[in-house]
Write a protein that holds these residues in place. Structure first.
Motif, PDB file in Angstrom:
ATOM      1  N   THR A   1      35.108  24.508  37.429  1.00 53.74           N
ATOM      2  CA  THR A   1      33.898  25.216  37.010  1.00 53.74           C
ATOM      3  C   THR A   1      34.203  26.714  36.947  1.00 53.74           C
ATOM      4  OG1 THR A   1      33.088  25.595  39.263  1.00 53.74           O
ATOM      5  CG2 THR A   1      32.494  23.499  38.219  1.00 53.74           C
ATOM      6  N   GLU A   2      33.247  27.471  36.424  1.00 53.56           N
ATOM      7  CA  GLU A   2      33.429  28.926  36.342  1.00 53.56           C
ATOM      8  C   GLU A   2      33.656  29.529  37.727  1.00 53.56           C
ATOM      9  OE1 GLU A   2      33.746  30.740  33.700  1.00 53.56           O
ATOM     10  OE2 GLU A   2      33.159  29.291  32.174  1.00 53.56           O
ATOM     11  N   PHE A   3      32.893  29.089  38.710  1.00 46.25           N
ATOM     12  CA  PHE A   3      33.016  29.674  40.047  1.00 46.25           C
ATOM     13  C   PHE A   3      34.265  29.169  40.777  1.00 46.25           C
ATOM     14  CE2 PHE A   3      28.194  29.777  39.593  1.00 46.25           C
ATOM     15  CZ  PHE A   3      28.222  31.049  39.054  1.00 46.25           C
ATOM     16  N   GLU A   4      34.700  27.963  40.462  1.00 50.63           N
ATOM     17  CA  GLU A   4      35.972  27.501  41.021  1.00 50.63           C
ATOM     18  C   GLU A   4      37.130  28.319  40.461  1.00 50.63           C
ATOM     19  OE1 GLU A   4      35.516  22.801  42.098  1.00 50.63           O
ATOM     20  OE2 GLU A   4      35.499  23.342  39.978  1.00 50.63           O
ATOM     21  N   ARG A   5      37.048  28.696  39.208  1.00 51.63           N
ATOM     22  CA  ARG A   5      38.076  29.574  38.641  1.00 51.63           C
ATOM     23  C   ARG A   5      38.075  30.921  39.358  1.00 51.63           C
ATOM     24  NH1 ARG A   5      39.244  29.904  32.317  1.00 51.63           N
ATOM     25  NH2 ARG A   5      41.235  30.512  33.215  1.00 51.63           N
ATOM     26  N   ASP A   6      36.894  31.443  39.632  1.00 54.29           N
ATOM     27  CA  ASP A   6      36.817  32.701  40.376  1.00 54.29           C
ATOM     28  C   ASP A   6      37.456  32.561  41.753  1.00 54.29           C
ATOM     29  OD1 ASP A   6      35.521  33.835  38.274  1.00 54.29           O
ATOM     30  OD2 ASP A   6      33.581  34.069  39.261  1.00 54.29           O
ATOM     31  N   TYR A   7      37.170  31.466  42.433  1.00 55.88           N
ATOM     32  CA  TYR A   7      37.723  31.236  43.769  1.00 55.88           C
ATOM     33  C   TYR A   7      39.251  31.263  43.734  1.00 55.88           C
ATOM     34  CZ  TYR A   7      38.511  28.946  48.292  1.00 55.88           C
ATOM     35  OH  TYR A   7      38.935  28.648  49.568  1.00 55.88           O
ATOM     36  N   THR A   8      39.837  30.539  42.789  1.00 50.19           N
ATOM     37  CA  THR A   8      41.300  30.485  42.737  1.00 50.19           C
ATOM     38  C   THR A   8      41.902  31.788  42.241  1.00 50.19           C
ATOM     39  OG1 THR A   8      41.180  29.391  40.562  1.00 50.19           O
ATOM     40  CG2 THR A   8      41.402  27.978  42.495  1.00 50.19           C
ATOM     41  N   ARG A   9      41.195  32.523  41.401  1.00 55.51           N
ATOM     42  CA  ARG A   9      41.719  33.811  40.943  1.00 55.51           C
ATOM     43  C   ARG A   9      41.771  34.814  42.103  1.00 55.51           C
ATOM     44  NH1 ARG A   9      42.653  34.181  35.748  1.00 55.51           N
ATOM     45  NH2 ARG A   9      42.423  36.434  35.493  1.00 55.51           N
ATOM     46  N   VAL A  10      40.756  34.798  42.946  1.00 57.22           N
ATOM     47  CA  VAL A  10      40.804  35.637  44.147  1.00 57.22           C
ATOM     48  C   VAL A  10      41.905  35.161  45.084  1.00 57.22           C
ATOM     49  CG1 VAL A  10      39.542  36.323  46.223  1.00 57.22           C
ATOM     50  CG2 VAL A  10      38.372  36.303  44.014  1.00 57.22           C
ATOM     51  N   LEU A  11      41.997  33.857  45.282  1.00 56.47           N
ATOM     52  CA  LEU A  11      42.968  33.287  46.211  1.00 56.47           C
ATOM     53  C   LEU A  11      44.396  33.681  45.861  1.00 56.47           C
ATOM     54  CD1 LEU A  11      43.308  31.285  48.624  1.00 56.47           C
ATOM     55  CD2 LEU A  11      43.615  29.481  46.907  1.00 56.47           C
ATOM     56  N   HIS A  12      44.701  33.793  44.567  1.00 53.14           N
ATOM     57  CA  HIS A  12      46.068  34.078  44.136  1.00 53.14           C
ATOM     58  C   HIS A  12      46.373  35.559  43.971  1.00 53.14           C
ATOM     59  CE1 HIS A  12      47.244  29.930  43.609  1.00 53.14           C
ATOM     60  NE2 HIS A  12      46.183  29.693  42.868  1.00 53.14           N
ATOM     61  N   CYS A  13      45.373  36.427  44.095  1.00 55.40           N
ATOM     62  CA  CYS A  13      45.637  37.849  43.873  1.00 55.40           C
ATOM     63  C   CYS A  13      46.292  38.475  45.100  1.00 55.40           C
ATOM     64  CB  CYS A  13      44.365  38.591  43.478  1.00 55.40           C
ATOM     65  SG  CYS A  13      43.225  38.992  44.823  1.00 55.40           S
ATOM     66  N   GLU A  14      47.002  39.572  44.889  1.00 50.27           N
ATOM     67  CA  GLU A  14      47.788  40.186  45.961  1.00 50.27           C
ATOM     68  C   GLU A  14      46.917  40.839  47.027  1.00 50.27           C
ATOM     69  OE1 GLU A  14      50.611  42.756  44.093  1.00 50.27           O
ATOM     70  OE2 GLU A  14      51.961  41.103  43.584  1.00 50.27           O
ATOM     71  N   ALA A  15      45.774  41.388  46.638  1.00 50.05           N
ATOM     72  CA  ALA A  15      44.891  42.010  47.629  1.00 50.05           C
ATOM     73  C   ALA A  15      44.415  40.990  48.645  1.00 50.05           C
ATOM     74  CB  ALA A  15      43.692  42.669  46.942  1.00 50.05           C
TER      75      ALA A  15
ATOM     76  N   ARG B   1      46.144  38.326  49.597  1.00 51.94           N
ATOM     77  CA  ARG B   1      47.288  38.010  50.449  1.00 51.94           C
ATOM     78  C   ARG B   1      47.468  39.057  51.547  1.00 51.94           C
ATOM     79  NH1 ARG B   1      51.801  36.506  45.774  1.00 51.94           N
ATOM     80  NH2 ARG B   1      50.404  35.230  44.499  1.00 51.94           N
ATOM     81  N   ARG B   2      47.167  40.305  51.219  1.00 48.16           N
ATOM     82  CA  ARG B   2      47.368  41.374  52.203  1.00 48.16           C
ATOM     83  C   ARG B   2      46.336  41.353  53.323  1.00 48.16           C
ATOM     84  NH1 ARG B   2      48.319  44.309  47.356  1.00 48.16           N
ATOM     85  NH2 ARG B   2      46.281  45.330  47.506  1.00 48.16           N
ATOM     86  N   LEU B   3      45.261  40.602  53.157  1.00 47.06           N
ATOM     87  CA  LEU B   3      44.232  40.561  54.196  1.00 47.06           C
ATOM     88  C   LEU B   3      44.767  39.996  55.510  1.00 47.06           C
ATOM     89  CD1 LEU B   3      41.084  39.316  52.212  1.00 47.06           C
ATOM     90  CD2 LEU B   3      41.668  41.662  52.861  1.00 47.06           C
ATOM     91  N   LYS B   4      45.860  39.234  55.437  1.00 41.39           N
ATOM     92  CA  LYS B   4      46.382  38.655  56.679  1.00 41.39           C
ATOM     93  C   LYS B   4      46.960  39.708  57.609  1.00 41.39           C
ATOM     94  CE  LYS B   4      50.911  37.351  54.684  1.00 41.39           C
ATOM     95  NZ  LYS B   4      50.604  37.533  53.250  1.00 41.39           N
ATOM     96  N   HIS B   5      47.212  40.922  57.099  1.00 41.15           N
ATOM     97  CA  HIS B   5      47.723  42.000  57.935  1.00 41.15           C
ATOM     98  C   HIS B   5      46.788  43.209  57.932  1.00 41.15           C
ATOM     99  CE1 HIS B   5      51.346  39.882  58.821  1.00 41.15           C
ATOM    100  NE2 HIS B   5      51.759  39.862  57.573  1.00 41.15           N
ATOM    101  N   LYS B   6      45.488  42.942  57.748  1.00 42.67           N
ATOM    102  CA  LYS B   6      44.488  44.012  57.820  1.00 42.67           C
ATOM    103  C   LYS B   6      43.561  43.776  59.005  1.00 42.67           C
ATOM    104  CE  LYS B   6      44.382  45.874  53.157  1.00 42.67           C
ATOM    105  NZ  LYS B   6      43.528  46.587  52.193  1.00 42.67           N
ATOM    106  N   THR B   7      43.147  44.874  59.608  1.00 41.52           N
ATOM    107  CA  THR B   7      42.307  44.829  60.804  1.00 41.52           C
ATOM    108  C   THR B   7      40.963  44.154  60.538  1.00 41.52           C
ATOM    109  OG1 THR B   7      43.261  46.796  61.822  1.00 41.52           O
ATOM    110  CG2 THR B   7      40.992  46.293  62.419  1.00 41.52           C
ATOM    111  N   GLN B   8      40.565  43.293  61.457  1.00 38.66           N
ATOM    112  CA  GLN B   8      39.176  42.870  61.539  1.00 38.66           C
ATOM    113  C   GLN B   8      38.465  43.751  62.561  1.00 38.66           C
ATOM    114  OE1 GLN B   8      37.139  41.234  59.868  1.00 38.66           O
ATOM    115  NE2 GLN B   8      35.428  41.030  61.277  1.00 38.66           N
TER     116      GLN B   8
END
Length: 412
Positions: A36-50, A52-59
């Motif tokens: 679906t349109e929103f599933e495409r959005d989900y995977t586009r965010v999932l694959h972007c580099e920003a 990926r970098r969240l795993k080393h950003k402060t919560q």
């Protein structure tokens, strides 16, 4: 109530559907997509580099070395889990809720909300005591989604994410810091960059409103768990937590407030109390509990002296990188920014790559790397444009990368 919002679900046939799925540019088609349109959005965010970098950003806790401490990536998955659960139970579009949740923090600065404040102070502020912040992570997440993050199309050309309006709107309107209950979406679609302040505008969809509340549900409980793991809370704080539970619900609890139980109870209460007529609402007891828990976290966690000490260090790191990069502007016309930064190879290479991709710094290289399919983002002909370019470059850094390049700068 179960499926209470089924008539409000963002789906084909809803009056706002066409606006919700509108994109700034048409996405390329693979002719065999089953999403679906929103599933495409989900995977586009999932694959972007920003993302990926969240795993080393402060919560909350800066540059954690403990593998079990929540980072920004884990937080967005918590929000996605909470939002999907609520949306599914209420009869809303859980795919839309998950896509918003996954992308809601991709523009967060290193060192969490304090890093955000540091970058905001580096931008010239308009006169007036109540002038709005010029750097705020909700808007920066929208900016990254619209202009910075790219994926390759089938021909290997860089293309912006081009997310749907509903997801972009949910990202910029997700602020969970506002103490609200009974929220409901606004009725009109608006240009999203006209929003000047975090939390000032409600989302356009019920799903966006769900993410806004899910953000708060997710961070309140988990922050307490992490503080406990780092021995931030003393016996007085635990006693205060028990008193909050007794005051709000009339019963006593054990030594700790269990994170998963806390999150579950808030989700269930929201689902039981909410309706299209009342909005997304908590019971008075749970709403009071959330606000008292937030005050507790600020007093005992976010303002803890160890975090405040690290903030001094984070200020030095961000300001040092900014001052150095700001001095490279004279080398832009000769395409020698990398040469200027040769003493700092890690910083120099990554910053020059950033200039190539997002400016007219090196048109030939930009074309060769197939970046000419996206519009230049920053104008390097003005000091203001160059400074904005530097700030956005820093905003994309992880905690660890910022610390590493700072060490590169100050080492001899």
């Amino acid at each position: 109530m179960k499926d209470a919002f089924i008539q409000e679900k963002c789906q084909e046939g809803h009056p706002n559907w066409q606006q919700a799925i509108q994109r700034q540019h048409q996405l390329y088609s693979r002719n065999n997509d089953i999403r679906t349109e929103f599933e495409r959005d989900y995977t586009r965010v999932l694959h972007c580099e920003a993302f990926r970098r969240l795993k080393h950003k402060t919560q909350v806790f800066f540059a954690p070395r403990n593998d079990h401490i929540c980072t920004r990536m884990e937080h967005v998955f918590h929000v996605a889990s909470v939002a999907s659960t609520i949306a599914k139970h209420l009869g809303l579009n859980e795919q839309l809720a998950a896509a918003i949740a996954l992308g809601h923090d991709i523009g967060h600065a290193p060192f969490g909300h304090f890093g955000e404040e540091c970058l905001n102070k580096l931008l010239p502020q308009k006169p007036g005591e109540n002038a709005p912040k010029r750097f705020w992570h909700e808007r920066n997440s929208l900016f990254f989604a619209d202009y910075i993050e790219t994926l390759q199309d089938p021909e290997g050309r860089a293309k912006n994410l081009d997310l749907t309006y509903a997801v972009r709107d949910g990202i910029v309107c997700h602020c969970g810091e506002v103490d609200e209950s009974g929220i409901r979406p606004r009725s009109q679609a608006i240009p999203l960059y006209d929003i000047k302040k975090a939390g000032s505008v409600q989302p356009y969809t019920w799903e966006g409103c769900v993410v806004k509340l899910s953000d708060k549900i997710a961070y309140l409980g988990r922050d307490i768990e992490d503080a406990r793991r780092y021995h931030i809370l003393d016996m007085g704080a635990y006693r205060q937590l028990r008193e909050i539970v007794t005051e709000c619900f009339g019963f006593t609890t054990g030594k700790t407030v269990n994170t998963t139980v806390l999150i579950n109870d808030l989700i269930v209460d929201l689902c039981q109390q909410s309706s299209p007529e009342a909005g997304l609402v908590f019971s008075p007891a749970h709403f009071k509990f959330m606000n008292k828990l937030k005050s507790f976290n600020y007093a005992n966690i976010y303002r803890h002296w160890r975090l405040l000490e690290f903030q001094n260090y984070a200020t030095v790191v961000i300001h040092t990188i900014y001052r150095l990069l700001s001095q490279t502007m004279p080398y832009v016309p000769s395409q020698k920014v990398g040469f200027c930064l040769k003493q700092y190879p890690l910083l120099g290479a990554t910053f020059e790559d950033w200039l190539v991709k997002y400016t007219d710094y090196h048109p030939e290289m930009r074309s060769r790397l197939k970046f000419d399919t996206i519009q230049p983002v920053f104008d390097l002909s003005s000091q203001e444009g160059f400074n904005k370019c530097v700030i956005e470059f820093i905003s994309g850094m992880t905690d660890q990368f910022a610390i590493a390049v700072h060490g590169e700068i100050i080492s001899f």
